[in-house]
Write an enzyme that holds these catalytic residues in place. Structure first.
Site, short mmCIF file in Angstrom:
data_model
loop_
_atom_site.label_atom_id
_atom_site.label_comp_id
_atom_site.label_asym_id
_atom_site.label_seq_id
_atom_site.Cartn_x
_atom_site.Cartn_y
_atom_site.Cartn_z
N ARG A 202 -0.48 -9.00 -2.86
CA ARG A 202 -0.46 -7.89 -1.91
C ARG A 202 0.47 -8.22 -0.76
O ARG A 202 0.42 -9.32 -0.19
CB ARG A 202 -1.86 -7.62 -1.39
N ILE A 203 1.34 -7.28 -0.42
CA ILE A 203 2.20 -7.41 0.75
C ILE A 203 1.95 -6.21 1.64
O ILE A 203 2.09 -5.07 1.22
CB ILE A 203 3.70 -7.53 0.37
N GLY A 204 1.54 -6.47 2.87
CA GLY A 204 1.21 -5.37 3.76
C GLY A 204 1.20 -5.81 5.20
O GLY A 204 1.79 -6.83 5.56
N GLY B 60 0.81 -1.20 0.00
CA GLY B 60 0.00 0.00 0.00
C GLY B 60 0.85 1.25 0.00
O GLY B 60 0.57 2.21 -0.72
N ASP C 67 -0.04 -5.34 14.76
CA ASP C 67 -0.70 -4.98 16.01
C ASP C 67 -1.79 -6.01 16.32
O ASP C 67 -2.14 -6.83 15.47
CB ASP C 67 -1.31 -3.57 15.94
N ARG D 277 1.06 10.85 -8.77
CA ARG D 277 0.52 10.98 -7.41
C ARG D 277 1.45 10.40 -6.35
O ARG D 277 1.04 10.06 -5.23
CB ARG D 277 -0.86 10.33 -7.29
N MET E 23 -7.28 -3.60 4.83
CA MET E 23 -8.18 -2.71 4.11
C MET E 23 -8.24 -2.92 2.59
O MET E 23 -8.86 -2.11 1.89
CB MET E 23 -7.80 -1.25 4.38
N ARG F 110 7.19 1.88 0.95
CA ARG F 110 7.46 0.44 1.07
C ARG F 110 7.73 -0.16 -0.30
O ARG F 110 8.58 -1.06 -0.44
CB ARG F 110 6.30 -0.28 1.75
#
Length: 236
Positions: free
Chosen positions: A87-89, A20, A205, A43, A181, A24
């Site tokens: 996706r990596i997050g 995201g 978390d 952007r 998300m 990163r």
């Protein structure tokens, strides 16, 4: 070129990692890829293409949330021919067995988003990961003796939910491992266009204990996650 991506045809690899955070994306490209080349900065949603162990790979930031990810994934698929999207997050834990720094490999993604309602009408579509990528990720994580879990996650629209604890209790009682998300939109778009998708998250978390990692503490688990994703992306 699209309204959100300035890259030329052929600038992206067929395999794209999707963090995201633009910084990163920059970190992954500069840390892991050989000869990374900046292919998008519209952007400041940075995109790079390079090679990893001889295989061509791209990394494209998506921003936060399903609407933002949906724009980039749609354009990567329909304009640039992306075939495999990972996706990596990070995610928050909803389970006592999922600890800080663990890796969550998302099998399915529930959501509170209204994005699919106009498409599926009375049906609640259940988006899921590509099984080949999922199996490969689990096998590699096990071989590397990582602390990992496979299961459902939930993609939320509102980061600050006024009744989050009660909502999350219901999800946790039904086996949902973590909250983030983006994944429900990713898996839905992959299904729609016949592409392969997977989400791999590092736990930053816990919604149960309120424990969390400071930004500098996340780096070791992010490194493991990125290496796992790159292995899956290029061999899965």
């Amino acid at each position: 070129m699209t309204p959100h991506i300035e890259a030329k045809a052929g600038d992206y690899a067929e395999t794209v990692l999707l963090p995201g955070d633009p910084l990163r994306a920059k970190w992954v490209a500069e840390t892991f890829l050989d000869s990374p080349r900046l292919v998008n900065r519209v952007r400041n949603c940075l995109g790079y293409t390079g090679t990893w162990q001889g295989k061509r790979v791209s990394v494209q930031a998506t921003g936060m949330g399903q609407p933002s990810l949906g724009i980039y994934v749609h354009e990567l698929i329909t304009t640039y021919g992306a075939q495999t999207l990972i996706r990596i997050g990070t995610c928050g834990s909803l389970s006592e067995k999922v600890k800080l720094r663990d890796i969550v490999i998302a099998e399915t993604a529930s959501t509170d988003s209204a994005m699919n309602r106009d498409v599926f009408g009375t049906y609640n579509f259940a988006p899921a990961a590509d099984f080949g990528l999922l199996r490969k990720a689990a096998d590699v994580a096990e071989a590397r003796k990582l602390r990992w879990h496979v299961g459902g996650i939930v993609s939320i629209d509102a980061f600050y939910h006024p009744d989050s604890m009660n909502v999350y209790k219901v999800l946790a009682a039904h086996g949902v491992l973590g909250v983030e998300m983006e994944t429900a939109a990713l898996y839905t778009l992959a299904a729609r266009h016949g592409r392969r998708a997977l989400t791999i998250c590092a736990v930053s978390d816990s919604l149960l204990t309120s424990d969390h990692l400071e930004p500098e503490e996340r780096q070791s688990s992010l490194k493991e996650m990125a290496e796992l994703a790159l292995t899956v992306a290029t061999t899965g």
